[in-house]
Design an enzyme around this catalytic site. Structure first.
Site, PDB file in Angstrom:
ATOM      1  N   ASP A  54      -7.391   1.690  -4.536  1.00 46.05           N
ATOM      2  CA  ASP A  54      -6.289   0.810  -4.777  1.00 46.05           C
ATOM      3  C   ASP A  54      -6.490  -0.704  -4.487  1.00 46.05           C
ATOM      4  O   ASP A  54      -6.173  -1.539  -5.376  1.00 46.05           O
ATOM      5  CB  ASP A  54      -5.070   1.215  -4.056  1.00 46.05           C
ATOM      6  CG  ASP A  54      -4.533   2.662  -4.291  1.00 46.05           C
ATOM      7  OD1 ASP A  54      -3.347   3.032  -4.776  1.00 46.05           O
ATOM      8  OD2 ASP A  54      -5.470   3.784  -4.093  1.00 46.05           O
ATOM      9  N   LEU A 125      -3.503   1.020  -9.139  1.00 42.81           N
ATOM     10  CA  LEU A 125      -3.796   2.549  -9.385  1.00 42.81           C
ATOM     11  C   LEU A 125      -2.374   3.438  -9.082  1.00 42.81           C
ATOM     12  O   LEU A 125      -1.925   3.400  -7.892  1.00 42.81           O
ATOM     13  CB  LEU A 125      -4.709   3.165  -8.169  1.00 42.81           C
ATOM     14  CG  LEU A 125      -5.351   4.428  -8.315  1.00 42.81           C
ATOM     15  CD1 LEU A 125      -6.462   4.585  -7.368  1.00 42.81           C
ATOM     16  CD2 LEU A 125      -4.585   5.616  -8.295  1.00 42.81           C
ATOM     17  N   THR A 128      -1.386   7.325  -6.760  1.00 39.11           N
ATOM     18  CA  THR A 128      -2.499   7.757  -5.699  1.00 39.11           C
ATOM     19  C   THR A 128      -2.631   9.042  -5.031  1.00 39.11           C
ATOM     20  O   THR A 128      -3.610   9.476  -4.705  1.00 39.11           O
ATOM     21  CB  THR A 128      -2.055   6.378  -4.493  1.00 39.11           C
ATOM     22  OG1 THR A 128      -2.319   5.295  -5.191  1.00 39.11           O
ATOM     23  CG2 THR A 128      -3.160   6.777  -3.285  1.00 39.11           C
TER      24      THR A 128
HETATM   25  N1  LIG Z   1       9.508   8.225  -1.817  1.00 37.41           N
HETATM   26  C1  LIG Z   1       8.447   7.540  -2.046  1.00 37.41           C
HETATM   27  N2  LIG Z   1       7.737   6.890  -1.376  1.00 37.41           N
HETATM   28  C2  LIG Z   1       6.790   6.013  -1.805  1.00 37.41           C
HETATM   29  N3  LIG Z   1       6.207   5.689  -2.907  1.00 37.41           N
HETATM   30  C3  LIG Z   1       6.963   6.402  -3.949  1.00 37.41           C
HETATM   31  C4  LIG Z   1       7.887   7.377  -3.854  1.00 37.41           C
HETATM   32  N4  LIG Z   1       8.564   7.820  -4.720  1.00 37.41           N
HETATM   33  C5  LIG Z   1       7.921   7.455  -5.736  1.00 37.41           C
HETATM   34  N5  LIG Z   1       6.785   6.435  -5.467  1.00 37.41           N
HETATM   35  C6  LIG Z   1       5.976   5.785  -6.087  1.00 37.41           C
HETATM   36  O1  LIG Z   1       6.214   5.631  -7.458  1.00 37.41           O
HETATM   37  C7  LIG Z   1       5.034   6.053  -8.234  1.00 37.41           C
HETATM   38  C8  LIG Z   1       5.253   7.119  -8.897  1.00 37.41           C
HETATM   39  O2  LIG Z   1       5.744   8.380  -8.360  1.00 37.41           O
HETATM   40  P1  LIG Z   1       5.540   9.678  -8.541  1.00 37.41           P
HETATM   41  O3  LIG Z   1       4.078  10.015  -8.790  1.00 37.41           O
HETATM   42  O4  LIG Z   1       6.131  10.596  -7.424  1.00 37.41           O
HETATM   43  O5  LIG Z   1       6.446   9.926  -9.610  1.00 37.41           O
HETATM   44  C9  LIG Z   1       3.770   6.316  -7.172  1.00 37.41           C
HETATM   45  O6  LIG Z   1       3.176   5.008  -7.040  1.00 37.41           O
HETATM   46  P2  LIG Z   1       1.739   4.875  -6.441  1.00 37.41           P
HETATM   47  O7  LIG Z   1       0.960   6.185  -6.898  1.00 37.41           O
HETATM   48  O8  LIG Z   1       1.226   3.633  -7.368  1.00 37.41           O
HETATM   49  O9  LIG Z   1       2.107   4.313  -5.212  1.00 37.41           O
HETATM   50  C10 LIG Z   1       4.572   6.505  -5.724  1.00 37.41           C
HETATM   51  O10 LIG Z   1       3.902   6.007  -4.981  1.00 37.41           O
HETATM   52 MG   LIG Z   2       2.666   3.323  -8.788  1.00 37.91          MG
HETATM   53 MG   LIG Z   3       1.302   3.321  -3.765  1.00 35.10          MG
HETATM   54 MG   LIG Z   4      -0.188   2.246  -6.996  1.00 30.73          MG
END
Ligand SMILES: Nc1ncnc2c1ncn2[C@@H]1O[C@H](COP(=O)(O)O)[C@@H](OP(=O)(O)O)[C@H]1O
Ligand SMILES: [Mg+2]
Ligand SMILES: [Mg+2]
Ligand SMILES: [Mg+2]
Length: 315
Positions: A54, A125, A128
């Site tokens: 990331d 990214l 993650t």
């Molecule tokens: N409760 C939470 N806390 C932190 N980040 C969240 C979250 N829900 C969703 N996200 C962020 O939204 C993106 C999509 O989430 P998901 O895969 O769960 O659908 C991911 O981005 P990143 O991976 O870029 O951080 C994730 O971190």
């Molecule tokens: Mg994301």
């Molecule tokens: Mg993230």
């Molecule tokens: Mg991200």
């Protein structure tokens, strides 16, 4: 820089260069996984991780975008340090043939947009959690371009597309400009007579699950990443992406929204309101996300979301 770079609209140039910059970030992400030293740290919680991939991908993307478009505002997921750190290996997008920009159509109303009006939302990214768990095809690199508070262009790069098909080309990159063109993969309509819902795999809650159940799915695809889920809508593998949670941020939705809308789909919050992308807005999409593939009845999905779910998501 090619001659085309000077004769094509700025937005087409930003999207074309972002294709090459995202492809380069994908190489960085694969290299770090190959070395196996992920350098995982927790950000706000154990559900919110950051890896060296990331950080390094963001450094490279921001450094390269700043160099090409110094007057635009660039906002990246991985915080101040990475944004101010311009020591990332500078990647010259005009040296990469994937940034062939002449085919990226820009509608007349966006041809005069100036560099200083653009806000570029970078998720170096996305997915993650899945990256750290080896679900590599859930990972994407997202570069979203906003103007006047609206998502107008975007790039989604999937660095591990085809990684389980040895011999096939590894990775793919999708781009689009709203009202212009979409490229990088064929757009396919999802099957009739089904309601395939995609939602989070690693950030569920009872509210998230209530919203999914309310749209009466025939199938639920729980996968990582906002970029990956919108790709499922674009390639006809899902009808609707439902995420009744304040967890997604502007960098998760800007690029996917622009490409989806360029392909005829719709992305709003869970109440049906547009998501704003001005430089000064709160980063969090506090009222959730609902996105539907082209040809789907977005309003009908919104109407099925229960009131208690909408009430749980306050602006
Ligand atoms: N409760 C939470 N806390 C932190 N980040 C969240 C979250 N829900 C969703 N996200 C962020 O939204 C993106 C999509 O989430 P998901 O895969 O769960 O659908 C991911 O981005 P990143 O991976 O870029 O951080 C994730 O971190
Ligand atoms: Mg994301
Ligand atoms: Mg993230
Ligand atoms: Mg991200």
């Amino acid at each position: 820089m090619s001659v085309a770079a000077h004769t094509t609209p700025l937005l087409s140039r930003v999207v074309g260069y972002s294709v090459a910059i995202a492809n380069n970030a994908g190489r960085i992400i694969r290299d770090i996984m190959k070395r196996g030293e992920l350098g995982i740290v927790e950000k706000e919680s154990a559900r919110d991780l950051q890896t060296e991939a990331d950080r390094a991908a963001q450094r490279s993307i921001i450094t390269s975008l700043q160099k090409c478009f110094p007057k635009s505002t660039i906002i990246g997921e991985e915080g101040e340090d990475e944004v101010k750190d311009l020591s990332g290996q500078v990647f010259d997008p005009s040296s990469d043939s994937s940034s062939s920009i002449s085919s990226i159509a820009c509608p007349p109303q966006l041809t005069t947009v100036a560099e200083e009006e653009l806000v570029i939302w970078v998720d170096p990214l996305d997915g993650t959690a899945e990256y750290t768990q080896g679900l590599l095809d859930h990972v994407t690199v997202l570069i979203g371009i906003a103007s006047g508070g609206k998502a107008v262009g975007g790039v989604i790069h999937q660095p591990y597309y085809n990684y389980q098909n040895p011999g096939a080309e590894l990775g793919r990159t999708i781009w689009g400009i709203v009202g212009g063109s979409v490229g990088g993969m064929p757009i396919v309509a999802p099957p009739e007579g089904k309601v395939i819902v995609t939602t989070t795999r690693s950030h569920s809650s009872s509210t998230v699950n209530d919203a999914v159940a309310a749209v009466s799915p025939t199938e639920v695809l729980r996968v990582g990443g906002a970029g990956h889920k919108v790709m499922l809508l674009l390639e006809g593998k899902a009808h609707v992406y439902v995420f009744a949670s304040p967890g997604c941020k502007k960098w998760d939705t800007c690029a996917p929204q622009a490409i989806l809308e360029a392909a005829g789909g719709i992305l709003t919050d869970i109440k049906g309101d547009p998501i704003p992308y001005h430089a000064t807005v709160a980063h969090r999409n506090s009222t959730g996300v609902l996105a539907s593939a082209a040809g789907q009845d977005h309003q009908a999905f919104l109407a099925k979301i229960p009131q208690h779910v909408k009430d749980n998501l306050k602006a």
